[in-house]
Design a protein around this motif. Structure first.
Motif, PDB file in Angstrom:
ATOM      1  N   ALA A  45     -13.052  -9.247 -42.185  1.00 46.00           N
ATOM      2  CA  ALA A  45     -12.754  -9.067 -43.610  1.00 46.00           C
ATOM      3  C   ALA A  45     -12.437  -7.605 -43.919  1.00 46.00           C
ATOM      4  N   ALA A  46     -13.189  -6.676 -43.309  1.00 45.22           N
ATOM      5  CA  ALA A  46     -12.952  -5.251 -43.555  1.00 45.22           C
ATOM      6  C   ALA A  46     -11.581  -4.830 -43.048  1.00 45.22           C
ATOM      7  N   LYS A  47     -11.214  -5.308 -41.891  1.00 45.06           N
ATOM      8  CA  LYS A  47      -9.895  -4.968 -41.332  1.00 45.06           C
ATOM      9  C   LYS A  47      -8.786  -5.480 -42.236  1.00 45.06           C
ATOM     10  N   LYS A  48      -8.942  -6.691 -42.732  1.00 43.35           N
ATOM     11  CA  LYS A  48      -7.935  -7.270 -43.631  1.00 43.35           C
ATOM     12  C   LYS A  48      -7.832  -6.480 -44.929  1.00 43.35           C
ATOM     13  N   LEU A  78     -14.900  -1.026 -32.837  1.00 45.77           N
ATOM     14  CA  LEU A  78     -15.748  -1.079 -31.646  1.00 45.77           C
ATOM     15  C   LEU A  78     -16.169   0.314 -31.192  1.00 45.77           C
ATOM     16  N   ILE A  79     -15.234   1.251 -31.226  1.00 46.42           N
ATOM     17  CA  ILE A  79     -15.537   2.612 -30.785  1.00 46.42           C
ATOM     18  C   ILE A  79     -16.536   3.274 -31.738  1.00 46.42           C
ATOM     19  N   LYS A  80     -16.373   3.056 -33.038  1.00 39.64           N
ATOM     20  CA  LYS A  80     -17.333   3.600 -34.002  1.00 39.64           C
ATOM     21  C   LYS A  80     -18.718   2.995 -33.788  1.00 39.64           C
ATOM     22  N   ALA A  81     -18.771   1.692 -33.540  1.00 39.57           N
ATOM     23  CA  ALA A  81     -20.064   1.045 -33.317  1.00 39.57           C
ATOM     24  C   ALA A  81     -20.715   1.562 -32.033  1.00 39.57           C
ATOM     25  N   ALA A  82     -19.912   1.757 -31.005  1.00 37.49           N
ATOM     26  CA  ALA A  82     -20.445   2.282 -29.744  1.00 37.49           C
ATOM     27  C   ALA A  82     -21.012   3.680 -29.934  1.00 37.49           C
ATOM     28  N   ALA A  83     -20.333   4.501 -30.733  1.00 36.53           N
ATOM     29  CA  ALA A  83     -20.808   5.867 -30.964  1.00 36.53           C
ATOM     30  C   ALA A  83     -22.173   5.867 -31.638  1.00 36.53           C
ATOM     31  N   MET A 137     -16.469  11.542 -36.325  1.00 36.81           N
ATOM     32  CA  MET A 137     -15.200  11.102 -36.894  1.00 36.81           C
ATOM     33  C   MET A 137     -15.399   9.930 -37.849  1.00 36.81           C
ATOM     34  N   SER A 138     -14.514   9.837 -38.837  1.00 36.64           N
ATOM     35  CA  SER A 138     -14.478   8.685 -39.732  1.00 36.64           C
ATOM     36  C   SER A 138     -13.741   7.542 -39.047  1.00 36.64           C
ATOM     37  N   LEU A 139     -13.793   6.354 -39.639  1.00 39.83           N
ATOM     38  CA  LEU A 139     -13.052   5.222 -39.087  1.00 39.83           C
ATOM     39  C   LEU A 139     -11.558   5.527 -39.076  1.00 39.83           C
ATOM     40  N   LEU A 140     -11.079   6.201 -40.118  1.00 37.34           N
ATOM     41  CA  LEU A 140      -9.664   6.577 -40.175  1.00 37.34           C
ATOM     42  C   LEU A 140      -9.309   7.509 -39.022  1.00 37.34           C
ATOM     43  N   GLY A 141     -10.169   8.483 -38.766  1.00 40.71           N
ATOM     44  CA  GLY A 141      -9.912   9.421 -37.676  1.00 40.71           C
ATOM     45  C   GLY A 141      -9.896   8.731 -36.322  1.00 40.71           C
ATOM     46  N   VAL A 142     -10.827   7.797 -36.119  1.00 39.92           N
ATOM     47  CA  VAL A 142     -10.868   7.058 -34.859  1.00 39.92           C
ATOM     48  C   VAL A 142      -9.614   6.202 -34.711  1.00 39.92           C
ATOM     49  N   ALA A 143      -9.231   5.509 -35.782  1.00 40.61           N
ATOM     50  CA  ALA A 143      -8.042   4.653 -35.724  1.00 40.61           C
ATOM     51  C   ALA A 143      -6.789   5.473 -35.415  1.00 40.61           C
ATOM     52  N   THR A 168     -10.262  -2.232 -32.126  1.00 42.06           N
ATOM     53  CA  THR A 168     -10.756  -1.216 -31.191  1.00 42.06           C
ATOM     54  C   THR A 168     -11.429  -0.062 -31.927  1.00 42.06           C
ATOM     55  N   ALA A 169     -10.862   0.332 -33.064  1.00 35.72           N
ATOM     56  CA  ALA A 169     -11.446   1.438 -33.836  1.00 35.72           C
ATOM     57  C   ALA A 169     -12.862   1.092 -34.292  1.00 35.72           C
TER      58      ALA A 169
END
Length: 424
Positions: A238-241, A260-265, A312-318, A257-258
């Motif tokens: 829902a967030a991605k949409k 997932l990487i934020k969650a992993a961090a 990084m923010s989600l935007l920065g990771v993406a 992927t963005a």
């Protein structure tokens, strides 16, 4: 002024690289950061930029040659003048249509003389001058005395080709050289393959061969163990949409992927043991959280690294995910962009697989593979209600020498919590 161009180190465990193609010829001008040559290693297949402006006046390594990191591969004249290299010799022009001579590639500098302090023998120098890769191959095959191998490198250095020919000839089997450490598994012998009349034989590419050796070495180095979790992606879906259009307005493509990487961090910050490396009998807790993401390149793959993800923010990771993936596929990554990873994420799910069982990327402690995000029938554990939810199956491989199963599962649970409770 003459500037040396060297083989870069494309990753912490990389000891050498194969030069595959020159993008400039002798006499041509090259600008700083303009692609000069292509290389392949077990970690990267990339274009290497010129370190400075200048004219290419000398090529010391030909396409197909494998050399150690920091080995000089070319010389640039930054004054803009083509001058003969001191090592080059004038050669008569070959007989041709107009008697014109082709440009000559200067010969490499001659090998320096071996000097000893009186306490070191030539054999000892050979051992100390072998590369980390050669010493690793020797350890894998139980070869304790590298000095028994005839070295063809500078100052008698044992090269990768030397030790591989030694092993393929079976000379490491039997005798003191083949003595293996206690508990070291015996290497399986190569099983001959019957070749059919319609079979086609092709050599492995340098990068594919290097990956093969790197993966075998990882299996023999780390005590691989795995844990598997199924994760609900309803909130992230829902967030991605909801955010994709906003990100697109900023020129960024938002992918799973963005997230997932934020969650992993976040999970790595909570469980630093998973963000560590083992050096002998010491654990190195990494101060930075640098996550590598595997990028498919058709017949191979590469793992560029996103640094300091926790800052990084989600935007920065993406934005970083999109940029690195694009430049990885077009061979425009810089050497530093495949170094320093502390954890790796691979996503075989983009090809539809349920999940994969990955091999640890040395010298890291863990790697996670994410399966396809698709709608599955699940049962609510509290109400027994049957529902359809978008889920993904994750598999993390971890080094059991460092990380216990309980720690690995707590790490995965933290990642699950971040994904399953994501708020727009």
């Amino acid at each position: 002024m003459r500037t040396e161009v060297v083989m870069p180190q494309m990753g912490e465990s990389v000891a050498e690289g194969t030069l595959t193609q020159w993008l400039k010829q002798i006499g041509e001008r090259v600008e700083r950061d303009e692609p000069l040559f292509e290389i392949t290693t077990d970690k990267v297949d990339a274009e290497i930029p010129s370190p400075t402006d200048g004219i290419l006046v000398e090529i010391r390594v030909q396409p197909g040659q494998t050399v150690e990191i920091n080995h000089v591969v070319a010389i640039l004249d930054t004054d803009g003048k083509i001058t003969a290299a001191p090592e080059a010799e004038e050669k008569p022009a070959p007989n041709g249509a107009n008697g014109a001579s082709a440009p000559q590639v200067a010969a490499p500098v001659s090998a320096p003389k071996v000097e000893t302090s009186g306490n070191e023998s030539i054999e000892e120098l050979r051992r100390t001058k072998s590369t980390p890769l050669v010493r690793k191959i020797a350890a894998e095959h139980g070869i304790q005395d590298i000095s028994s191998i005839a070295g063809s490198g500078l100052s008698g250095r044992v090269t990768k080709q030397d030790i591989m020919e030694y092993i393929e000839a079976g000379k490491h089997v039997g005798g003191t050289t083949a003595a293996r450490p206690a508990g070291k598994p015996i290497q399986p012998h190569h099983t001959p393959v019957d070749i059919g009349g319609r079979d086609r034989i092709e050599p492995l590419s340098p990068q594919r061969l290097a990956i093969a050796r790197h993966m075998i070495a990882s299996r023999q180095t780390s005590a691989h163990a795995q844990t598997v979790h199924e994760v609900d992606f309803t909130n992230v879906w829902a967030a991605k949409k909801a955010m994709s259009a906003e990100f697109a307005d900023r020129g960024v493509r938002l992918t799973f992927t963005a997230f997932l990487i934020k969650a992993a961090a976040e999970a790595l910050a909570a469980f630093p043991m998973v963000n560590s490396s083992l050096d002998g009998d010491h654990v190195i807790y990494r101060g930075d959280i640098n996550i590598g993401m595997a990028v498919d390149q058709g017949e191979s793959l590469i793992v560029p690294v996103i640094r300091n993800v926790d800052e990084m923010s989600l935007l920065g990771v993406a934005r970083a995910v999109t940029d690195l993936a694009e430049r990885a596929r077009t061979k425009r990554l810089k050497p530093d962009e495949v170094k320093g990873g502390t954890f790796t994420l691979t996503n075989p799910g983009i090809f539809g697989s349920e999940f994969g069982v990955p091999i640890i990327n040395q010298p890291q402690t863990a790697i996670m593979a994410t399966g396809a995000i698709k709608k599955r029938v699940v049962v609510d554990q509290k109400t027994d209600a049957i529902m359809v939810r978008p889920t993904s199956i994750w598999c993390m491989s971890f080094d059991h020498r460092v990380v216990d199963g309980a720690t690995a599962d707590r790490f995965m649970l933290r990642m699950r919590e971040v994904i399953e409770n994501w708020q727009v």
